[in-house]
Write a protein that holds these residues in place. Structure first.
Motif, PDB file in Angstrom:
ATOM      1  N   SER A  28      16.331 -14.619  26.633  1.00 56.54           N
ATOM      2  CA  SER A  28      15.414 -13.772  27.480  1.00 56.54           C
ATOM      3  C   SER A  28      15.863 -14.066  28.899  1.00 56.54           C
ATOM      4  O   SER A  28      15.565 -13.461  29.770  1.00 56.54           O
ATOM      5  CB  SER A  28      13.835 -14.374  27.229  1.00 56.54           C
ATOM      6  OG  SER A  28      13.995 -15.822  27.833  1.00 56.54           O
ATOM      7  N   PHE A  30      14.577 -16.200  30.784  1.00 57.72           N
ATOM      8  CA  PHE A  30      13.393 -16.424  31.342  1.00 57.72           C
ATOM      9  C   PHE A  30      12.956 -17.726  31.232  1.00 57.72           C
ATOM     10  O   PHE A  30      11.749 -18.069  30.274  1.00 57.72           O
ATOM     11  CB  PHE A  30      12.510 -15.255  31.000  1.00 57.72           C
ATOM     12  CG  PHE A  30      10.929 -15.268  31.694  1.00 57.72           C
ATOM     13  CD1 PHE A  30      11.008 -14.153  32.717  1.00 57.72           C
ATOM     14  CD2 PHE A  30      10.042 -15.679  31.223  1.00 57.72           C
ATOM     15  CE1 PHE A  30       9.811 -14.112  33.598  1.00 57.72           C
ATOM     16  CE2 PHE A  30       8.708 -15.716  32.086  1.00 57.72           C
ATOM     17  CZ  PHE A  30       8.731 -14.699  33.074  1.00 57.72           C
ATOM     18  N   VAL A  32      10.418 -21.073  31.541  1.00 60.31           N
ATOM     19  CA  VAL A  32       9.312 -21.278  31.737  1.00 60.31           C
ATOM     20  C   VAL A  32       9.135 -22.888  31.699  1.00 60.31           C
ATOM     21  O   VAL A  32       9.567 -23.352  30.977  1.00 60.31           O
ATOM     22  CB  VAL A  32       8.364 -20.719  30.705  1.00 60.31           C
ATOM     23  CG1 VAL A  32       6.864 -20.909  31.348  1.00 60.31           C
ATOM     24  CG2 VAL A  32       8.704 -19.151  30.779  1.00 60.31           C
ATOM     25  N   ASN A  48      10.272 -23.722  27.536  1.00 59.74           N
ATOM     26  CA  ASN A  48      10.391 -22.972  26.503  1.00 59.74           C
ATOM     27  C   ASN A  48      11.652 -23.192  25.666  1.00 59.74           C
ATOM     28  O   ASN A  48      12.676 -23.760  26.340  1.00 59.74           O
ATOM     29  CB  ASN A  48      10.394 -21.211  26.767  1.00 59.74           C
ATOM     30  CG  ASN A  48      11.057 -20.924  28.103  1.00 59.74           C
ATOM     31  OD1 ASN A  48      11.570 -21.720  28.904  1.00 59.74           O
ATOM     32  ND2 ASN A  48      11.267 -19.861  28.076  1.00 59.74           N
ATOM     33  N   GLU A  50      14.205 -21.601  23.047  1.00 57.23           N
ATOM     34  CA  GLU A  50      14.360 -20.066  22.164  1.00 57.23           C
ATOM     35  C   GLU A  50      15.426 -20.482  20.975  1.00 57.23           C
ATOM     36  O   GLU A  50      15.970 -21.483  20.913  1.00 57.23           O
ATOM     37  CB  GLU A  50      14.985 -19.344  23.215  1.00 57.23           C
ATOM     38  CG  GLU A  50      13.842 -18.736  24.295  1.00 57.23           C
ATOM     39  CD  GLU A  50      14.261 -17.481  25.212  1.00 57.23           C
ATOM     40  OE1 GLU A  50      15.626 -17.253  25.141  1.00 57.23           O
ATOM     41  OE2 GLU A  50      13.468 -17.073  25.872  1.00 57.23           O
ATOM     42  N   CYS A  59       7.101 -21.403  23.213  1.00 57.05           N
ATOM     43  CA  CYS A  59       6.574 -21.214  24.693  1.00 57.05           C
ATOM     44  C   CYS A  59       6.396 -22.830  25.399  1.00 57.05           C
ATOM     45  O   CYS A  59       6.233 -23.744  24.605  1.00 57.05           O
ATOM     46  CB  CYS A  59       5.457 -20.605  24.558  1.00 57.05           C
ATOM     47  SG  CYS A  59       5.530 -18.808  24.329  1.00 57.05           S
ATOM     48  N   ALA A  60       6.869 -22.750  26.469  1.00 55.64           N
ATOM     49  CA  ALA A  60       6.523 -24.193  27.287  1.00 55.64           C
ATOM     50  C   ALA A  60       5.180 -24.721  27.246  1.00 55.64           C
ATOM     51  O   ALA A  60       5.104 -25.924  26.897  1.00 55.64           O
ATOM     52  CB  ALA A  60       6.881 -23.574  28.816  1.00 55.64           C
ATOM     53  N   GLU A  61       4.063 -23.691  27.088  1.00 56.70           N
ATOM     54  CA  GLU A  61       2.744 -24.511  26.937  1.00 56.70           C
ATOM     55  C   GLU A  61       2.530 -25.223  25.613  1.00 56.70           C
ATOM     56  O   GLU A  61       2.002 -26.258  25.722  1.00 56.70           O
ATOM     57  CB  GLU A  61       1.735 -23.341  27.050  1.00 56.70           C
ATOM     58  CG  GLU A  61       1.693 -22.698  28.579  1.00 56.70           C
ATOM     59  CD  GLU A  61       2.463 -21.215  28.598  1.00 56.70           C
ATOM     60  OE1 GLU A  61       3.738 -21.385  27.628  1.00 56.70           O
ATOM     61  OE2 GLU A  61       2.152 -20.326  28.920  1.00 56.70           O
ATOM     62  N   LEU A  89       2.635 -16.679  36.393  1.00 54.31           N
ATOM     63  CA  LEU A  89       2.707 -16.663  34.944  1.00 54.31           C
ATOM     64  C   LEU A  89       1.161 -17.125  34.127  1.00 54.31           C
ATOM     65  O   LEU A  89       0.853 -18.097  34.236  1.00 54.31           O
ATOM     66  CB  LEU A  89       3.741 -17.614  34.177  1.00 54.31           C
ATOM     67  CG  LEU A  89       4.149 -17.042  32.752  1.00 54.31           C
ATOM     68  CD1 LEU A  89       5.788 -17.220  32.480  1.00 54.31           C
ATOM     69  CD2 LEU A  89       3.332 -17.638  31.805  1.00 54.31           C
ATOM     70  N   THR A  90       0.537 -16.113  33.551  1.00 58.32           N
ATOM     71  CA  THR A  90      -0.671 -16.591  32.769  1.00 58.32           C
ATOM     72  C   THR A  90      -0.196 -16.880  31.359  1.00 58.32           C
ATOM     73  O   THR A  90       0.949 -16.067  30.869  1.00 58.32           O
ATOM     74  CB  THR A  90      -1.662 -15.814  32.885  1.00 58.32           C
ATOM     75  OG1 THR A  90      -1.336 -14.206  32.523  1.00 58.32           O
ATOM     76  CG2 THR A  90      -2.513 -15.751  34.028  1.00 58.32           C
ATOM     77  N   PRO A  91      -0.628 -17.740  30.756  1.00 56.89           N
ATOM     78  CA  PRO A  91      -0.168 -17.849  29.052  1.00 56.89           C
ATOM     79  C   PRO A  91      -0.321 -16.792  28.398  1.00 56.89           C
ATOM     80  O   PRO A  91      -1.181 -16.148  28.349  1.00 56.89           O
ATOM     81  CB  PRO A  91      -0.879 -19.218  28.691  1.00 56.89           C
ATOM     82  CG  PRO A  91      -1.485 -19.965  30.085  1.00 56.89           C
ATOM     83  CD  PRO A  91      -1.471 -18.637  31.088  1.00 56.89           C
ATOM     84  N   CYS A  92       0.788 -16.692  27.358  1.00 56.95           N
ATOM     85  CA  CYS A  92       0.461 -15.662  26.337  1.00 56.95           C
ATOM     86  C   CYS A  92      -0.524 -15.741  25.638  1.00 56.95           C
ATOM     87  O   CYS A  92      -1.216 -16.864  25.462  1.00 56.95           O
ATOM     88  CB  CYS A  92       2.083 -15.446  25.559  1.00 56.95           C
ATOM     89  SG  CYS A  92       2.096 -16.815  24.314  1.00 56.95           S
TER      90      CYS A  92
END
Ligand code: THU
Length: 136
Positions: A28, A30, A32, A48, A50, A59-61, A89-92
């Motif tokens: 990505s 991208f 995080v 994150n 991948e 994901c990072a969270e 960035l709000t979490p997915c």
């Protein structure tokens, strides 16, 4: 829970931004970073991770939550998240659900390109969520 203090918010965002540099995001492009603030004052970081098999990316969270639980932390007050785009960035959706397992955290969403920071309660981002009580 009372509003997070500005100094704490800035420190969490800085830590999330730093750990973002360790993200593994070749697909990505991208990166995080996330900084999870525990009730005992510890800050647990995640980025994150991948995979060539795209859906297996983490994901990072969720990386931060897994590390925190592994280290014996279950009580969280807030999580700061910094992505790579201008929009804070709000979490997915999946990460919102995972975080909701641990209470109504403060979500500190930071822009990846400027100083914009937005603060939410998780219940604002994931109202009427499914949880443990629904299993009874
Ligand atoms: N990503 C996160 O780490 N957290 C989020 O809340 C949104 C998306 C990651 C997943 C993937 O590696 C990259 O950002 C692009 O979606």
């Amino acid at each position: 829970m009372t509003e997070m203090k500005g100094e704490r918010v800035r420190s969490l965002v800085d830590q999330a931004r730093e750990v973002r540099d360790r993200a593994y995001a070749p697909y990505s492009k991208f990166p995080v970073g996330a900084a999870l603030y525990c009730e005992d004052g510890s800050v647990i970081l995640g980025c994150n991770v991948e995979n060539a098999s795209y859906p297996l990316g983490l994901c990072a969270e969720r990386a931060a939550v897994a590390t925190a639980v592994t280290e014996g932390h279950h009580r969280f007050l807030a999580i700061a998240v910094v992505g790579s785009g201008p929009r804070p960035l709000t979490p997915c959706g999946g990460c919102r659900q995972v975080l909701s397992e641990f209470g109504d955290l403060w979500i500190i969403a930071a822009s990846g390109t400027d100083g914009t920071i937005r603060q939410y309660r998780l219940s604002q981002l994931l109202p009427e969520s499914f949880g443990e009580a629904d299993l009874l």
